[in-house]
Design an enzyme around this catalytic site. Structure first.
Site, PDB file in Angstrom:
ATOM      1  N   HIS A 286      39.939 -16.735 -56.605  1.00 16.93           N
ATOM      2  CA  HIS A 286      39.738 -17.857 -57.529  1.00 16.93           C
ATOM      3  C   HIS A 286      38.400 -17.696 -58.269  1.00 16.93           C
ATOM      4  O   HIS A 286      38.337 -17.837 -59.493  1.00 16.93           O
ATOM      5  CB  HIS A 286      39.789 -19.171 -56.728  1.00 16.93           C
ATOM      6  CG  HIS A 286      39.515 -20.421 -57.515  1.00 16.93           C
ATOM      7  ND1 HIS A 286      40.410 -21.453 -57.600  1.00 16.93           N
ATOM      8  CD2 HIS A 286      38.418 -20.816 -58.237  1.00 16.93           C
ATOM      9  CE1 HIS A 286      39.888 -22.425 -58.351  1.00 16.93           C
ATOM     10  NE2 HIS A 286      38.676 -22.057 -58.741  1.00 16.93           N
ATOM     11  N   GLU A 287      37.338 -17.383 -57.509  1.00 15.26           N
ATOM     12  CA  GLU A 287      36.002 -17.275 -58.124  1.00 15.26           C
ATOM     13  C   GLU A 287      35.889 -16.042 -59.016  1.00 15.26           C
ATOM     14  O   GLU A 287      35.274 -16.099 -60.082  1.00 15.26           O
ATOM     15  CB  GLU A 287      34.911 -17.254 -57.045  1.00 15.26           C
ATOM     16  CG  GLU A 287      34.860 -18.503 -56.154  1.00 15.26           C
ATOM     17  CD  GLU A 287      34.874 -19.809 -56.917  1.00 15.26           C
ATOM     18  OE1 GLU A 287      34.340 -19.868 -58.039  1.00 15.26           O
ATOM     19  OE2 GLU A 287      35.455 -20.780 -56.385  1.00 15.26           O
TER      20      GLU A 287
ATOM     21  N   LEU B 162      36.110 -27.305 -59.248  1.00 18.93           N
ATOM     22  CA  LEU B 162      35.105 -28.288 -59.698  1.00 18.93           C
ATOM     23  C   LEU B 162      35.132 -28.449 -61.218  1.00 18.93           C
ATOM     24  O   LEU B 162      34.680 -29.457 -61.744  1.00 18.93           O
ATOM     25  CB  LEU B 162      33.704 -27.880 -59.228  1.00 18.93           C
ATOM     26  CG  LEU B 162      33.474 -27.925 -57.708  1.00 18.93           C
ATOM     27  CD1 LEU B 162      32.062 -27.474 -57.374  1.00 18.93           C
ATOM     28  CD2 LEU B 162      33.736 -29.316 -57.158  1.00 18.93           C
TER      29      LEU B 162
ATOM     30  N   HIS C 292      37.249 -16.664 -62.375  1.00 17.14           N
ATOM     31  CA  HIS C 292      36.346 -17.389 -63.273  1.00 17.14           C
ATOM     32  C   HIS C 292      35.491 -16.424 -64.102  1.00 17.14           C
ATOM     33  O   HIS C 292      35.115 -16.746 -65.231  1.00 17.14           O
ATOM     34  CB  HIS C 292      35.388 -18.289 -62.466  1.00 17.14           C
ATOM     35  CG  HIS C 292      35.939 -19.654 -62.168  1.00 17.14           C
ATOM     36  ND1 HIS C 292      36.336 -20.537 -63.145  1.00 17.14           N
ATOM     37  CD2 HIS C 292      36.141 -20.297 -60.996  1.00 17.14           C
ATOM     38  CE1 HIS C 292      36.752 -21.669 -62.581  1.00 17.14           C
ATOM     39  NE2 HIS C 292      36.649 -21.542 -61.271  1.00 17.14           N
TER      40      HIS C 292
ATOM     41  N   GLY D 284      33.614 -23.000 -53.490  1.00 17.59           N
ATOM     42  CA  GLY D 284      33.130 -21.861 -54.255  1.00 17.59           C
ATOM     43  C   GLY D 284      32.664 -22.342 -55.620  1.00 17.59           C
ATOM     44  O   GLY D 284      33.057 -23.423 -56.069  1.00 17.59           O
TER      45      GLY D 284
ATOM     46  N   GLN E 231      30.750 -21.661 -64.432  1.00 15.74           N
ATOM     47  CA  GLN E 231      30.915 -23.095 -64.159  1.00 15.74           C
ATOM     48  C   GLN E 231      29.596 -23.846 -64.260  1.00 15.74           C
ATOM     49  O   GLN E 231      29.591 -25.074 -64.253  1.00 15.74           O
ATOM     50  CB  GLN E 231      31.518 -23.315 -62.767  1.00 15.74           C
ATOM     51  CG  GLN E 231      32.942 -22.808 -62.649  1.00 15.74           C
ATOM     52  CD  GLN E 231      33.500 -23.112 -61.279  1.00 15.74           C
ATOM     53  OE1 GLN E 231      33.291 -22.362 -60.344  1.00 15.74           O
ATOM     54  NE2 GLN E 231      34.198 -24.239 -61.152  1.00 15.74           N
TER      55      GLN E 231
HETATM   56 ZN   LIG Z   1      37.205 -22.959 -59.936  1.00 14.64          ZN
END
Ligand SMILES: [Zn+2]
Length: 183
Positions: free
Chosen positions: A147-148, A106, A151, A49, A54
């Site tokens: 999780h995404e 990442l 962010h 993802g 990011q």
């Molecule tokens: Zn992440």
């Protein structure tokens, strides 16, 4: 399409609550290109993802690989990855069941940790064509979506860990903990 530069933990962009994309703008060339570039960037770095902050874009957009249940894995390997792009996602737990499992990011290269997440969620969002959608997700897919979405609110997986005891570098993770990984 381009491979974008990935922001790493410590960059302030990862700690912002970023803004929604006005639904009428989702089909604009700039957003479509961002989604394509994010998908390519995610695949290049073997992520499951990737969220817009990011890649230094302060918008509520993420891409994720569609993860099938384990029974389907063999079949999946032959296929090209199916990519989900969600815009302005809102998630709600669909059961009270919480599971702990390993996550990486990442933006936090080389580290893994155990993170508790809701096992089942319902998601409201827009798809890349600008259509409002509702979906259910469970297990690893639900984990990736949580999780995404975090962010987009400036939250990283390490914030969700209830203990830092499991935080491991990849080499030590592979040596001591990899049994529990979803791969
Ligand atoms: Zn992440």
């Amino acid at each position: 399409m381009s491979i974008l530069k990935v922001s790493r933990m410590g960059h302030p962009v990862l700690r912002k609550k970023v803004r929604p994309v006005p639904p009428a703008e989702i089909t604009a060339a700039s957003i479509q290109r961002l989604i394509d570039d994010m998908a390519q960037t995610m695949l290049e770095y073997n992520g499951v993802g990737l969220a817009a902050p990011q890649v230094h874009e302060e918008l509520r957009v993420f891409v994720a690989q569609v993860i099938r249940d384990r029974e389907d894995e063999e079949e999946d390997e032959a296929r090209r990855p199916e990519i989900l792009a969600l815009i302005n996602p809102e998630i709600k737990p669909a059961s009270r069941h919480v599971e702990e499992d390993w996550e990486g990011c990442l933006s936090i290269p080389d580290l893994r940790g155990l993170v508790p997440r809701y096992r089942d969620i319902s998601v409201k969002a827009y798809d890349r064509t600008g259509r409002p959608i509702e979906m259910q997700a469970s297990g690893f897919m639900a984990r990736v979506i949580q999780h995404e979405t975090d962010h987009l609110d400036g939250v990283l997986f390490v914030d969700r860990m209830t203990s830092l005891d499991s935080l491991s570098f990849m080499e030590e993770f592979a040596k001591y903990h990899a049994k529990r990984e979803h791969e």
